[in-house]
Motif scaffolding. Structure first.
Motif, PDB file in Angstrom:
ATOM      1  N   ASP A 299      -6.700   4.955   2.217  1.00 32.38           N
ATOM      2  CA  ASP A 299      -7.564   5.593   2.384  1.00 32.38           C
ATOM      3  C   ASP A 299      -7.146   6.412   3.696  1.00 32.38           C
ATOM      4  O   ASP A 299      -7.392   7.581   4.108  1.00 32.38           O
ATOM      5  N   PHE A 300      -7.066   5.616   4.830  1.00 31.94           N
ATOM      6  CA  PHE A 300      -6.712   5.840   5.908  1.00 31.94           C
ATOM      7  C   PHE A 300      -5.226   6.720   6.241  1.00 31.94           C
ATOM      8  O   PHE A 300      -5.433   7.562   6.787  1.00 31.94           O
ATOM      9  N   ASP A 301      -4.363   6.416   5.387  1.00 33.77           N
ATOM     10  CA  ASP A 301      -3.226   7.059   5.111  1.00 33.77           C
ATOM     11  C   ASP A 301      -3.387   8.543   4.780  1.00 33.77           C
ATOM     12  O   ASP A 301      -3.067   9.525   5.377  1.00 33.77           O
ATOM     13  N   ALA A 302      -3.990   8.360   3.465  1.00 37.87           N
ATOM     14  CA  ALA A 302      -4.068   9.770   2.941  1.00 37.87           C
ATOM     15  C   ALA A 302      -5.267  10.568   3.474  1.00 37.87           C
ATOM     16  O   ALA A 302      -5.106  12.015   3.328  1.00 37.87           O
ATOM     17  N   LYS A 303      -6.408   9.962   4.007  1.00 44.20           N
ATOM     18  CA  LYS A 303      -7.580  10.898   4.495  1.00 44.20           C
ATOM     19  C   LYS A 303      -7.616  11.151   5.846  1.00 44.20           C
ATOM     20  O   LYS A 303      -8.465  11.985   6.104  1.00 44.20           O
ATOM     21  N   VAL A 304      -6.881  10.275   6.546  1.00 47.20           N
ATOM     22  CA  VAL A 304      -6.985  10.729   7.858  1.00 47.20           C
ATOM     23  C   VAL A 304      -5.556  10.938   8.495  1.00 47.20           C
ATOM     24  O   VAL A 304      -5.399  12.084   9.202  1.00 47.20           O
ATOM     25  N   VAL A 305      -4.659   9.907   8.458  1.00 48.41           N
ATOM     26  CA  VAL A 305      -3.387  10.173   9.004  1.00 48.41           C
ATOM     27  C   VAL A 305      -2.773  11.657   8.546  1.00 48.41           C
ATOM     28  O   VAL A 305      -2.215  12.545   9.395  1.00 48.41           O
TER      29      VAL A 305
ATOM     30  N   SER B   9       0.886  -1.201  -0.026  1.00 49.86           N
ATOM     31  CA  SER B   9      -0.050  -0.098   0.036  1.00 49.86           C
ATOM     32  C   SER B   9       0.807   1.193  -0.051  1.00 49.86           C
ATOM     33  O   SER B   9       1.925   1.244   0.535  1.00 49.86           O
ATOM     34  N   HIS B  10       0.322   2.145  -0.510  1.00 49.08           N
ATOM     35  CA  HIS B  10       0.947   3.641  -0.579  1.00 49.08           C
ATOM     36  C   HIS B  10       0.776   4.448   0.650  1.00 49.08           C
ATOM     37  O   HIS B  10      -0.501   4.722   0.934  1.00 49.08           O
ATOM     38  N   THR B  11       1.663   4.340   1.760  1.00 48.03           N
ATOM     39  CA  THR B  11       1.198   5.129   2.980  1.00 48.03           C
ATOM     40  C   THR B  11       2.424   5.965   3.496  1.00 48.03           C
ATOM     41  O   THR B  11       3.071   5.864   4.534  1.00 48.03           O
ATOM     42  N   PRO B  12       2.472   7.073   2.467  1.00 46.17           N
ATOM     43  CA  PRO B  12       3.581   8.027   2.891  1.00 46.17           C
ATOM     44  C   PRO B  12       3.291   8.946   4.475  1.00 46.17           C
ATOM     45  O   PRO B  12       4.392   9.046   4.983  1.00 46.17           O
ATOM     46  N   SER B  13       2.117   8.971   4.725  1.00 41.63           N
ATOM     47  CA  SER B  13       2.117   9.479   6.009  1.00 41.63           C
ATOM     48  C   SER B  13       2.269   8.740   7.149  1.00 41.63           C
ATOM     49  O   SER B  13       3.137   9.134   8.209  1.00 41.63           O
ATOM     50  N   MET B  14       1.757   7.431   7.271  1.00 39.77           N
ATOM     51  CA  MET B  14       2.299   6.600   8.403  1.00 39.77           C
ATOM     52  C   MET B  14       3.720   6.277   8.499  1.00 39.77           C
ATOM     53  O   MET B  14       4.431   6.140   9.619  1.00 39.77           O
ATOM     54  N   THR B  15       4.206   6.147   7.123  1.00 38.69           N
ATOM     55  CA  THR B  15       5.800   5.851   6.754  1.00 38.69           C
ATOM     56  C   THR B  15       6.581   7.150   7.518  1.00 38.69           C
ATOM     57  O   THR B  15       7.654   6.997   8.091  1.00 38.69           O
TER      58      THR B  15
END
Length: 409
Positions: free
Chosen positions: A318-324, A30-36
């Motif tokens: 969506d969790f990463d991009a829209k929440v985190v 998954s593409h998760t730049p914010s959590m990363t």
């Protein structure tokens, strides 16, 4: 200087390696730049949210993430949901989660658990059904209360707490006969569940859903029972006041017992179509006045229960991009913040239910505006969490670490 504390939970994000992904997990692809980003600027590790010998449920895992030892405070899932619904339980009351489910006949005529959510039935249709099912309580020491989508509540005055009920999402596709026997041990439950089957068999909502090619809510399934717990608030324990933001009554009820204010977000569904922007807006608005926010997103867990890799990746991204991402951006305005991102438990696609293995977390403490990455090789995933060598023996220990409080295990 006021420090802001935020916990962001992607329910069931963690998983096992998937063969079709080349041995990678959904988080790894998954593409998760914010959590990363949080993992790189702070720390990443594993956490044992499920105490040994306890069921790997979201009630137990999230209670632990909020700093409460489930072995001490957990009495059942349904009492927490009762608090969210504003249902006050008396000393003799036992609350049960009451799912609307789809039971299906296989070609051999064996009844199986087709869907624990009746096709994620919308709340409006579910409430129409629950109104009709009130008739099933007549003459019995039962009260039925409507919740969200397929999740509802039954309260039994003087009922038992030790019935061996089973969560329906644990037995998807399995024959139901052995699991339903528990309802036959009590005249109250036997009569209630049979009355519900009779009402649902001819219900207009089910007829409409059948005509639309949708799964029908043709039975109720009772589980997660317990009496009201006794819990000190986070204000009493740590001086924290704040809010809980979730579409799920379980999490809102847990927050209420912890002394948090549940914030209603219109359009929060607990599924892929939830109002992510509304949750973020509610959290950042609340943090202007309080110091703690617990934001929970159910969608990854629901996708896992369905066994859908595509939906799970979508839910994670969506969790990463829209929440985190938006919350991290908003927290950069504060000089000090503590942000914890966690999967409350693993919900592997291969088993389609919760498991007890260690989950994963990422934690940042400090000034986001001036923070830099410590290790560019890290991504927010199970492998990086394991390879970090950091392990929290309990969710309670992680919470104490999160707020910089010493914890005695």
């Amino acid at each position: 200087m006021t420090t802001k504390y935020v916990i962001l939970v992607g329910d069931g994000m963690g998983d096992y390696p998937v063969a079709t992904l080349g041995g990678r997990t959904p988080l790894e692809v998954s593409h998760t730049p914010s959590m990363t980003q949080i993992a790189r600027m702070g720390e990443i590790g594993t956490v044992q949210t499920i105490p040994f010998g306890m069921e790997p449920g979201s009630d137990i895992a999230n209670m632990a993430l909020l700093g409460y030892d489930p072995a001490v405070y957990h009495t059942g899932r349904a009492p927490l949901e009762a608090a969210s619904l504003g249902v006050r339980l008396g000393p003799a009351d036992v609350a049960f989660r009451c799912n609307l489910v789809s039971l299906e006949q296989d070609p051999e005529g064996i009844e199986r658990m087709g869907d624990y959510s009746a096709g994620h039935i919308p709340s409006a249709e579910a409430h129409e059904i629950i109104r009709s099912l009130q008739k099933a309580c007549e003459g019995l020491p039962l009260q039925l209360h409507a919740g969200v989508s397929y999740r509802h509540l039954l309260v039994w005055s003087g009922g038992p707490t030790d019935l061996p009920t089973t969560p329906p999402h644990d037995i998807l596709g399995e024959p139901t006969a052995g699991y339903k026997q528990v309802y036959e041990t009590s005249d109250v439950l036997r009569i209630f569940t049979q009355r519900c089957r009779d009402i649902l068999a001819e219900h207009p909502v089910n007829q409409r859903r059948q005509n639309a090619g949708q799964r029908q809510a043709n039975a109720v399934w009772l589980w997660g029972q317990g009496k009201a717990p006794s819990m000190p608030t986070l204000q009493q324990r740590f001086g924290l006041c704040g809010v809980v933001i979730s579409a799920v009554d379980l999490l809102k009820g847990l927050g209420i017992y912890a002394g948090l204010e549940p914030v209603h977000v219109p359009g929060a569904t607990g599924y892929l179509d939830t109002n992510y922007a509304g949750k973020v807006e509610a959290a950042l608005k609340a943090l202007r006045d309080v110091d703690f926010a617990f934001v929970h997103v159910e969608a990854p867990d629901e996708a896992s229960h369905e066994g859908s890799l595509a939906k799970k990746v979508q839910a994670i991204e969506d969790f990463d991009a829209k929440v985190v991402g938006p919350i991290v951006h908003g927290l950069a305005a504060y000089a000090q913040c503590h942000i914890l991102i966690a999967a409350d438990h693993l919900t592997p696609l291969s088993v389609r239910t919760h498991v007890s293995e260690s989950s994963l977390y990422a934690l940042f403490q400090g000034n986001l505006a001036g923070a830099v990455a410590k290790d560019e090789s890290i991504i927010f995933c199970e492998t990086s969490a394991r390879e970090s060598g950091r392990h929290m023996e309990s969710g309670t220990a992680l919470f104490h670490h999160f707020i910089n409080e010493h914890h005695e295990s």
